[in-house]
Design a protein around this motif. Structure first.
Motif, mmCIF file in Angstrom:
data_model
loop_
_atom_site.group_PDB
_atom_site.id
_atom_site.type_symbol
_atom_site.label_atom_id
_atom_site.label_comp_id
_atom_site.label_asym_id
_atom_site.label_seq_id
_atom_site.Cartn_x
_atom_site.Cartn_y
_atom_site.Cartn_z
ATOM 1 N N ALA A 165 23.929 22.477 77.891
ATOM 2 C CA ALA A 165 25.088 23.297 77.508
ATOM 3 C C ALA A 165 24.688 24.354 76.486
ATOM 4 N N TRP A 166 23.825 23.990 75.542
ATOM 5 C CA TRP A 166 23.368 24.951 74.535
ATOM 6 C C TRP A 166 22.618 26.098 75.204
ATOM 7 N N PHE A 167 21.757 25.775 76.165
ATOM 8 C CA PHE A 167 21.013 26.817 76.858
ATOM 9 C C PHE A 167 21.943 27.679 77.724
ATOM 10 N N GLU A 168 22.965 27.073 78.322
ATOM 11 C CA GLU A 168 23.948 27.857 79.083
ATOM 12 C C GLU A 168 24.619 28.871 78.162
ATOM 13 N N GLU A 169 24.968 28.420 76.968
ATOM 14 C CA GLU A 169 25.607 29.301 75.987
ATOM 15 C C GLU A 169 24.708 30.482 75.634
ATOM 16 N N LYS A 170 23.395 30.264 75.686
ATOM 17 C CA LYS A 170 22.424 31.316 75.357
ATOM 18 C C LYS A 170 22.048 32.149 76.580
ATOM 19 N N ASN A 171 22.708 31.924 77.702
ATOM 20 C CA ASN A 171 22.421 32.607 78.970
ATOM 21 C C ASN A 171 20.995 32.374 79.454
ATOM 22 N N LEU A 172 20.506 31.174 79.219
ATOM 23 C CA LEU A 172 19.191 30.759 79.711
ATOM 24 C C LEU A 172 19.419 29.664 80.755
ATOM 25 N N GLY B 95 17.974 28.901 83.545
ATOM 26 C CA GLY B 95 16.825 28.162 84.062
ATOM 27 C C GLY B 95 16.527 26.939 83.201
ATOM 28 N N PHE B 96 16.514 27.128 81.890
ATOM 29 C CA PHE B 96 16.341 26.003 80.975
ATOM 30 C C PHE B 96 17.476 25.002 81.152
ATOM 31 N N ALA B 97 18.700 25.528 81.267
ATOM 32 C CA ALA B 97 19.863 24.656 81.439
ATOM 33 C C ALA B 97 19.730 23.825 82.712
#
Length: 176
Positions: free
Chosen positions: A29-36, A38-40
């Motif tokens: 979820a944190w990576f989604e928030e950062k628009n990453l 692929g990591f998400a």
């Protein structure tokens, strides 16, 4: 009949595996928030894997006439200073699980619990892979640093993990 102390340790491990899964989902979820994304996506795949690990222990208890007792799952860490810090946290989590697996293996040896020893041998190998995989991401994050284009390319690479799992699932369904 499974011994009480073994049953208790397996129940504790079920909680640890689900706690890890919850942490990976929060990281996703944190990576989604950062628009990453692929990591998400990579972290969602890891979340699913940890759920599967917890279920292996759960099923082991059921097969041996043990009593699964589900425990509380704590709120996971949800904020990180950087992608690198997030994956350093993930490595700490994997190392914690490795220590628990090793401790449980020693208990299984002491108690002559051969079925559990057999199960744990798979987990011991799995943890080597898990730590190596997370360390690889850390090494790549250190290599690209704060460079936006490098992080963008790494994010795309990370997203391929989910795509490969999806392809494998599709192939498996086609074969059925």
């Amino acid at each position: 009949m499974i011994k009480h102390n073994i049953e208790e340790e397996i129940n504790n491990q079920i909680q640890e595996e689900f706690q890890s899964a919850y942490a990976y989902l929060a990281m996703s979820a944190w990576f989604e928030e950062k628009n990453l994304s692929g990591f998400a996506s990579w972290l969602k795949a890891q979340w699913q894997e940890e759920i599967e690990h917890g279920m292996k222990f759960y099923n082991h208890l059921i097969q041996r006439d043990g009593q699964p007792i589900l425990q509380n799952i704590d709120k996971p860490k949800v904020q990180f200073d950087s992608p690198l810090k997030a994956f350093e946290f993930a490595l700490e989590q994997e190392q914690h699980i490795t220590k628990r697996i090793n401790k449980m293996y020693n208990l299984a040896k002491e108690e002559d619990d051969y079925p559990l020893k057999n199960l744990l041998l798979w987990f011991i190998d799995e943890q080597v892979e898990e730590e190596e995989m997370v360390q690889d991401v850390i090494d790549k994050l250190k290599l690209v640093g704060e460079d936006g284009s490098g992080l963008y390319l790494l994010d795309r690479e990370m997203g391929e993990r989910q795509g490969q799992n999806g392809k494998e699932a599709e192939q498996s369904e086609d074969q059925q």
